[in-house]
Design an enzyme around this catalytic site. Sequence first.
Site, PDB file in Angstrom:
ATOM      1  N   HIS A 266      -1.308  -4.455  -8.310  1.00 35.82           N
ATOM      2  CA  HIS A 266      -1.587  -3.566  -9.457  1.00 35.82           C
ATOM      3  C   HIS A 266      -3.087  -3.685  -9.759  1.00 35.82           C
ATOM      4  CE1 HIS A 266      -0.821  -1.267 -12.993  1.00 35.82           C
ATOM      5  NE2 HIS A 266      -0.108  -2.109 -13.714  1.00 35.82           N
ATOM      6  N   HIS A 307      -0.543   3.964  -2.670  1.00 33.17           N
ATOM      7  CA  HIS A 307      -0.118   4.023  -4.065  1.00 33.17           C
ATOM      8  C   HIS A 307       1.360   4.354  -4.121  1.00 33.17           C
ATOM      9  CE1 HIS A 307       0.056   5.111  -8.313  1.00 33.17           C
ATOM     10  NE2 HIS A 307      -1.023   4.375  -8.433  1.00 33.17           N
ATOM     11  N   ASP A 365      -8.827   1.732  -7.214  1.00 30.95           N
ATOM     12  CA  ASP A 365      -9.381   0.379  -7.154  1.00 30.95           C
ATOM     13  C   ASP A 365     -10.373   0.196  -6.019  1.00 30.95           C
ATOM     14  OD1 ASP A 365      -8.150  -0.682  -9.364  1.00 30.95           O
ATOM     15  OD2 ASP A 365      -6.306  -1.101  -8.289  1.00 30.95           O
TER      16      ASP A 365
HETATM   17  N1  CMC Z   1      -2.243  -1.500   4.024  1.00 36.82           N
HETATM   18  C1  CMC Z   1      -1.405  -1.440   5.084  1.00 36.82           C
HETATM   19  N2  CMC Z   1      -0.147  -0.958   5.030  1.00 36.82           N
HETATM   20  C2  CMC Z   1       0.292  -0.528   3.839  1.00 36.82           C
HETATM   21  C3  CMC Z   1      -0.528  -0.550   2.681  1.00 36.82           C
HETATM   22  C4  CMC Z   1      -1.842  -1.058   2.805  1.00 36.82           C
HETATM   23  N3  CMC Z   1      -2.661  -1.103   1.744  1.00 36.82           N
HETATM   24  N4  CMC Z   1       0.172  -0.063   1.622  1.00 36.82           N
HETATM   25  C5  CMC Z   1       1.390   0.269   2.090  1.00 36.82           C
HETATM   26  N5  CMC Z   1       1.460   0.003   3.433  1.00 36.82           N
HETATM   27  C6  CMC Z   1       2.588   0.283   4.310  1.00 36.82           C
HETATM   28  C7  CMC Z   1       3.711  -0.713   4.115  1.00 36.82           C
HETATM   29  O1  CMC Z   1       3.591  -1.819   5.022  1.00 36.82           O
HETATM   30  C8  CMC Z   1       4.936   0.118   4.405  1.00 36.82           C
HETATM   31  O2  CMC Z   1       5.076   0.249   5.794  1.00 36.82           O
HETATM   32  P1  CMC Z   1       6.556   0.417   6.454  1.00 36.82           P
HETATM   33  O3  CMC Z   1       7.100   1.709   5.926  1.00 36.82           O
HETATM   34  O4  CMC Z   1       6.277   0.444   7.912  1.00 36.82           O
HETATM   35  O5  CMC Z   1       7.349  -0.782   6.010  1.00 36.82           O
HETATM   36  C9  CMC Z   1       4.556   1.507   3.870  1.00 36.82           C
HETATM   37  O6  CMC Z   1       3.116   1.553   3.922  1.00 36.82           O
HETATM   38  C10 CMC Z   1       5.006   1.754   2.427  1.00 36.82           C
HETATM   39  O7  CMC Z   1       4.579   0.650   1.639  1.00 36.82           O
HETATM   40  P2  CMC Z   1       5.354   0.129   0.349  1.00 36.82           P
HETATM   41  O8  CMC Z   1       4.928  -1.270   0.048  1.00 36.82           O
HETATM   42  O9  CMC Z   1       6.827   0.371   0.516  1.00 36.82           O
HETATM   43  O10 CMC Z   1       4.834   1.132  -0.754  1.00 36.82           O
HETATM   44  P3  CMC Z   1       4.854   0.895  -2.290  1.00 36.82           P
HETATM   45  O11 CMC Z   1       4.876   2.232  -2.894  1.00 36.82           O
HETATM   46  O12 CMC Z   1       5.950  -0.040  -2.681  1.00 36.82           O
HETATM   47  O13 CMC Z   1       3.477   0.130  -2.563  1.00 36.82           O
HETATM   48  C11 CMC Z   1       1.241  -0.367  -3.162  1.00 36.82           C
HETATM   49  C12 CMC Z   1       2.366   0.692  -3.161  1.00 36.82           C
HETATM   50  C13 CMC Z   1       0.088   0.150  -4.005  1.00 36.82           C
HETATM   51  C14 CMC Z   1       1.759  -1.670  -3.810  1.00 36.82           C
HETATM   52  C15 CMC Z   1       0.806  -0.628  -1.693  1.00 36.82           C
HETATM   53  O14 CMC Z   1       0.326   0.571  -1.106  1.00 36.82           O
HETATM   54  C16 CMC Z   1      -0.243  -1.735  -1.602  1.00 36.82           C
HETATM   55  O15 CMC Z   1       0.123  -2.918  -1.534  1.00 36.82           O
HETATM   56  N6  CMC Z   1      -1.575  -1.376  -1.584  1.00 36.82           N
HETATM   57  C17 CMC Z   1      -2.613  -2.348  -1.590  1.00 36.82           C
HETATM   58  C18 CMC Z   1      -2.809  -2.869  -3.011  1.00 36.82           C
HETATM   59  C19 CMC Z   1      -3.521  -1.865  -3.897  1.00 36.82           C
HETATM   60  O16 CMC Z   1      -4.537  -1.276  -3.522  1.00 36.82           O
HETATM   61  N7  CMC Z   1      -3.010  -1.716  -5.145  1.00 36.82           N
HETATM   62  C20 CMC Z   1      -3.625  -0.853  -6.156  1.00 36.82           C
HETATM   63  C21 CMC Z   1      -2.769   0.323  -6.531  1.00 36.82           C
HETATM   64  S1  CMC Z   1      -3.704   1.547  -7.479  1.00 36.82           S
HETATM   65  C22 CMC Z   1      -4.053   0.792  -8.972  1.00 36.82           C
HETATM   66  C23 CMC Z   1      -2.904   0.699  -9.891  1.00 36.82           C
HETATM   67  O17 CMC Z   1      -2.382   1.763 -10.301  1.00 36.82           O
HETATM   68  O18 CMC Z   1      -2.517  -0.429 -10.223  1.00 36.82           O
END
Ligand code: CMC
Length: 429
Positions: A266, A307, A365
């Site tokens: 987050h 995201h 971010d």
């Molecule tokens: N790098 C590499 N792979 C990724 C990333 C990333 N940053 N984000 C998601 N993936 C992959 C993940 O491994 C999964 O792959 P698969 O379908 O093969 O298992 C797929 O994309 C979907 O990921 P998810 O974790 O199911 O998606 P989510 O919606 O639960 O997670 C997130 C969203 C923001 C937590 C995630 O994209 C992440 O960890 N990003 C990096 C951290 C980040 O930048 N966070 C700030 C968010 S914006 C500010 C805010 O609003 O807080």
Amino acid sequence: MTDKKAVLSIDGYDTAINLPVLSGTLGQDVIDVSSLTANDIFTFDPGFTSTASCESKITFIDGAKGILLHRGYPIDELAEKASYLETCYLLLNGELPDATQKAEFEDIITSHTMVNRSIEQFLSGFRYDAHPMAIMCGVVGAMSSFYHDSIDIEDPTHRMITAHRLIAKMPTLAAMCYKHYVGQPYMYPKNDLTYAENFLHMMFGTPCGTPKVSPVLARAMDLLFLLHADHEQNASTSTVRLAGSSGANPFSCIAAGIAALWGPSHGGANQAVLEMLNEIGDEKHIDTFVKRAKDKNDPFRLMGFGHRVYKNFDPRAKVMKQACDDVLAELGLDNDPLLKIAKRLEKIALEDDYFVSKKLYPNVDFYSGIIMKALGIPTEMFTVIFATGRTVGWIAHWNEMISNPYKIGRPRQLYTGPSQRSIPSVDER
Ligand code: CMC
């Protein structure tokens, strides 16, 4: 409510269950499952990916189209035409202020910027090297013990005073955390400065003098606050609502929101972005890190990408990218090695099939971390700045909930532990 209904038939149930379908002004229809418990069945939705937890009039997001509206106004228009404080007024009151309301609101916020002297002493008690988010959680929670004259949550005037106090005092507390960290004297707020200028003054000024802040940098700081102001039911806002649903006082609810924001998935991502860029260290290592991010067996993720809701682009990131370019040009930092790595990474991620197919775009971010680094803000402070900007969103959602009929938040679970059993004596275990 619409005329539509959803019909749920379940194996083993004699009759189907009719569920009302609700429509908002924008966005998807929502199946109202609240009557299911009367049928002795619950829904299962880990991470709440398919659940609308409340009704709200504050912010709308269309993740597929990359749209973010506050009270109906697009975020890019607000960023262009309004200040952070005007956006705060909008989120709290539902409409943008006219000239008189704007002047009055700025005056109210300015007159609340100082904190009780005992808060200075309280804050000084933290270890000198404590993470500023740890201090913020503690100090904001403790505010209920300093400002208990206005925590009657049933009283709308008390609720508004608390909202004003929080918006006004967060930058003061954030800057104090930094001063404590670097061992410099706390700087008092200056009421002839704008909200953003005042924050930079309290961060970088000392009793010996205050560096002059250029309009481009002050504008970038205001934008940082504005673009973080609200984002509907994200993890920290949902935490604030859940804590508030028990009737807890607003300062403890905001402290809970700060704690939820701290995590790297987050708000902690902005700090994690800079740490990742430092770890990459050189453009020649980028490919290795990109490879790791794509490897299913490696927990490493490219921080600042992806995201939960935006699957096209993050509209805040678009505005932030422009501000980022302006700040780098103003400071002559276009050739900074870390920023060069960031630009290469951004290009690769926008073109690489893995990131494109999974719709992993740079998020807010990614650029905010780069701007804050360019402004000279230490990485440990990044999430504190996010928290400062987001405070208005948290308090607006809390106020919206408390002003309407609400129930204590109490999710259920799918239990997969042992069935009932008897306790054996110690020697039988
Ligand atoms: N790098 C590499 N792979 C990724 C990333 C990333 N940053 N984000 C998601 N993936 C992959 C993940 O491994 C999964 O792959 P698969 O379908 O093969 O298992 C797929 O994309 C979907 O990921 P998810 O974790 O199911 O998606 P989510 O919606 O639960 O997670 C997130 C969203 C923001 C937590 C995630 O994209 C992440 O960890 N990003 C990096 C951290 C980040 O930048 N966070 C700030 C968010 S914006 C500010 C805010 O609003 O807080």
